[in-house]
Design an enzyme around this catalytic site. Structure first.
Site, short mmCIF file in Angstrom:
data_model
loop_
_atom_site.label_atom_id
_atom_site.label_comp_id
_atom_site.label_asym_id
_atom_site.label_seq_id
_atom_site.Cartn_x
_atom_site.Cartn_y
_atom_site.Cartn_z
N LYS A 119 1.44 -1.63 0.33
CA LYS A 119 0.68 0.12 0.13
C LYS A 119 0.70 1.21 0.21
O LYS A 119 1.22 2.03 1.19
CB LYS A 119 -1.00 -0.21 1.36
CG LYS A 119 -2.43 0.97 1.07
CD LYS A 119 -1.88 2.43 1.15
CE LYS A 119 -1.36 3.28 2.21
NZ LYS A 119 -1.57 4.56 1.55
N CYS A 141 13.45 10.51 8.33
CA CYS A 141 13.09 10.09 9.50
C CYS A 141 14.25 10.90 9.91
O CYS A 141 14.34 10.91 11.11
CB CYS A 141 12.05 8.59 9.19
SG CYS A 141 13.28 8.00 8.89
N GLU A 170 8.94 1.13 11.38
CA GLU A 170 10.03 2.18 10.81
C GLU A 170 9.30 3.09 11.60
O GLU A 170 8.71 3.63 10.22
CB GLU A 170 11.41 2.52 10.22
CG GLU A 170 12.49 2.78 10.31
CD GLU A 170 12.39 4.43 9.54
OE1 GLU A 170 12.30 5.12 10.50
OE2 GLU A 170 12.76 3.70 8.24
N GLU A 181 8.84 16.81 15.31
CA GLU A 181 9.37 15.94 14.42
C GLU A 181 8.47 17.21 13.11
O GLU A 181 7.83 16.66 12.22
CB GLU A 181 9.02 14.84 13.67
CG GLU A 181 10.27 13.67 12.85
CD GLU A 181 9.61 12.73 12.09
OE1 GLU A 181 10.58 11.60 11.38
OE2 GLU A 181 9.22 12.07 12.63
#
Length: 500
Positions: A194, A305, A270, A403
């Site tokens: 996906k 990330c 992750e 973040e």
């Protein structure tokens, strides 16, 4: 006749204009319409132009893809052939990716705005190389014959899990999908991907080429769709044996709940990061540290990330380092993503740029912006933000933990090694960290205390095919890359034979 590689903005624009982009899912080895007929006009964030009508899969499409994967897996046409035969197909797939690397590069650049200079020379070739890595690796791994009592023999083998679900982020569309798909396929599994709505097209092309490479139809299926619909359906599916994910920590936590609510499927997650970069006064080359710090914070528009966006500098060299970092940031000014000379491109969307811009304005109000802090209009798009350096934020400011996922770096002085370690670890994440020092003793001492899946010494964000990548704490669990990634997609089976 060998096609000439594009080398200029005009070359890449011409090649992009000639590209026909298919936004339909790939299920059971062929393109199909989404069963509901729902589509989404996918736009290029750098221009606002529509590049395709992306079909949005829903529960029924995921059901069809999982059923296709299960049939293909149970047939044994992939799961029970020899590793040597899987190696041949994966090497063919790598060759096909390389042959169409410009197309893969364009798909990612048009989808999410990354510079073509990166997608064409790093992302597409790197993905091809990783299929080769796992194709070669799977043939060279050995099973075990452990010591057992006389009259018995035990075999310990690594067995594929079955149907693997993959949900990936948009910041490295082809590469991160490859990090999951390549080891899963090498181990003999079937896969349903996906991809993100923001950047689905390279994964769709990959699924087409897999069949051309000799991977049986149904072994690799790709269904675009909303995470809240198609992603949820895949995570809750009772016939998916394992789910591999790259994305936010918030979504990773939802996936843990879905695994528990369904069939207790295995997970490799992750998730988010807020990586630190510690610069000590005994660093051998402060200019190199500043140059790498700019790379670690601003590369790929800061949409990384493991971006080293929290920079802590020993006070005695703080001012000197800050000046060098400001100079280094000049090398990461945004430009047209199709221009090979652009150091960074657009953010993935104007909506995401709005979210990053809110953080810039918050930093402006509560600290000091010493570089950048502007949002240029390029090609009529507002999805571009200059590399921004912020100082003076209080230690408890939320931006030290949030973040941002954009080209924003926070720079803070420290006085002692203990303080630096404590500040680096003051985050819910544990994905990566960097440190700069000329002392081998300090390098060992500090790296051992940093809570991070990867610690880079005298560089930033180091990774390679042979080393595992993943995090601690709320950055998730499981590892991508290296032979250790195969552990995500296999499990140990003991076969005990008694002779006496």
């Amino acid at each position: 006749m060998t096609e000439t590689r594009p080398t200029t903005l005009e070359d890449w624009r011409a090649k992009a204009a000639a590209l026909t982009i298919d936004g339909r899912p790939v299920i059971d080895g062929r393109r199909v319409d989404a069963l509901s007929g729902a589509t989404h006009p996918k736009t290029n964030p750098a221009t606002g132009e529509t590049i395709s009508q992306l079909h949005l899969g829903e529960d029924a499409d995921i059901d069809a893809a999982v059923a296709s994967a299960r049939r293909a897996y149970e047939s044994g046409a992939w799961s029970r052939i020899s590793p040597a035969d899987r190696r041949v197909a994966l090497l063919r797939l790598a060759d096909l990716i390389e042959a169409r690397s410009d197309e893969f590069a364009l798909l990612d650049t048009l989808d999410m705005g990354k510079p073509i200079g990166e997608s064409s020379t790093i992302d597409a070739p790197g993905s091809a190389a990783l299929y080769r890595f796992y194709g070669e690796a799977i043939e060279k791994l050995s099973d075990e014959i452990p010591v057992t009592p006389a009259g018995s023999t035990a075999l310990v083998t690594r067995e594929p899990l079955g149907v693997i679900g993959v949900i990936v982020a948009w910041n490295y569309p082809l590469e991160i999908a490859t990090w999951k798909i390549a080891p899963a396929l090498a181990a003999g599994n079937a896969v349903v991907v996906k991809p993100p709505v923001e950047a689905s097209h390279s994964a769709l092309l990959l699924a087409e080429l897999a069949v051309e490479a000799g991977i049986p139809a149904g072994i690799l299926n790709v269904v675009p769709g909303r995470g809240s619909v198609a992603g949820k359906a895949l995570a809750l599916h009772m016939d998916v044996d394992m789910l591999a994910f790259t994305g936010s920590t918030e979504v990773a936590k939802q996936l843990q709940q879905y695994a528990g609510r369904s069939n207790m499927k295995r997970l490799a997650l992750e998730a988010g990061g807020k990586s630190s970069n510690l610069v000590f006064a005994d660093c051998d080359d402060l200019a190199a540290a500043a140059s790498k710090a700019a790379f670690g914070a601003f590369y790929n528009q800061g949409e990384v990330c493991s971006a080293n966006s929290r920079i802590f500098v020993e006070r005695s060299v703080y001012e000197e380092f800050l000046g060098l970092l400001q100079q280094a940031a000049d090398g990461f000014q945004p430009g047209d993503p199709l221009d090979p000379m652009s150091a960074i491109g657009s953010l993935v969307s104007e909506k995401h740029a709005d979210q990053v811009w809110e953080c810039v304005e918050e930093a402006r109000a509560d600290g000091t912006i010493v570089k950048g802090g502007n949002r240029p209009d390029i090609n009529g798009s507002r999805a571009f933000i200059e590399p921004t350096i912020v100082t003076g934020l209080p230690a408890d400011h939320r931006l030290h933990e949030h973040e941002i996922f954009g080209p924003v770096a926070l720079v803070t002085p420290f006085d002692t090694e203990e303080e630096a370690i404590a500040r680096a670890n003051e985050t819910p994440y544990g994905l990566a960290a960097s440190l700069w020092t000329g002392s081998l003793a300090r390098a060992h001492r500090v790296s051992s205390r940093l809570v991070a899946g990867t610690v880079s010494v005298n560089t930033v964000d180091a990774l390679g095919f042979t080393t595992p990548f993943g995090g601690f704490k709320q950055s998730g669990f499981g590892r991508d890359l290296s032979v250790h990634a195969l552990e995500n997609y296999t499990d140990l089976k003991t076969t005990w034979m008694q002779w006496g």
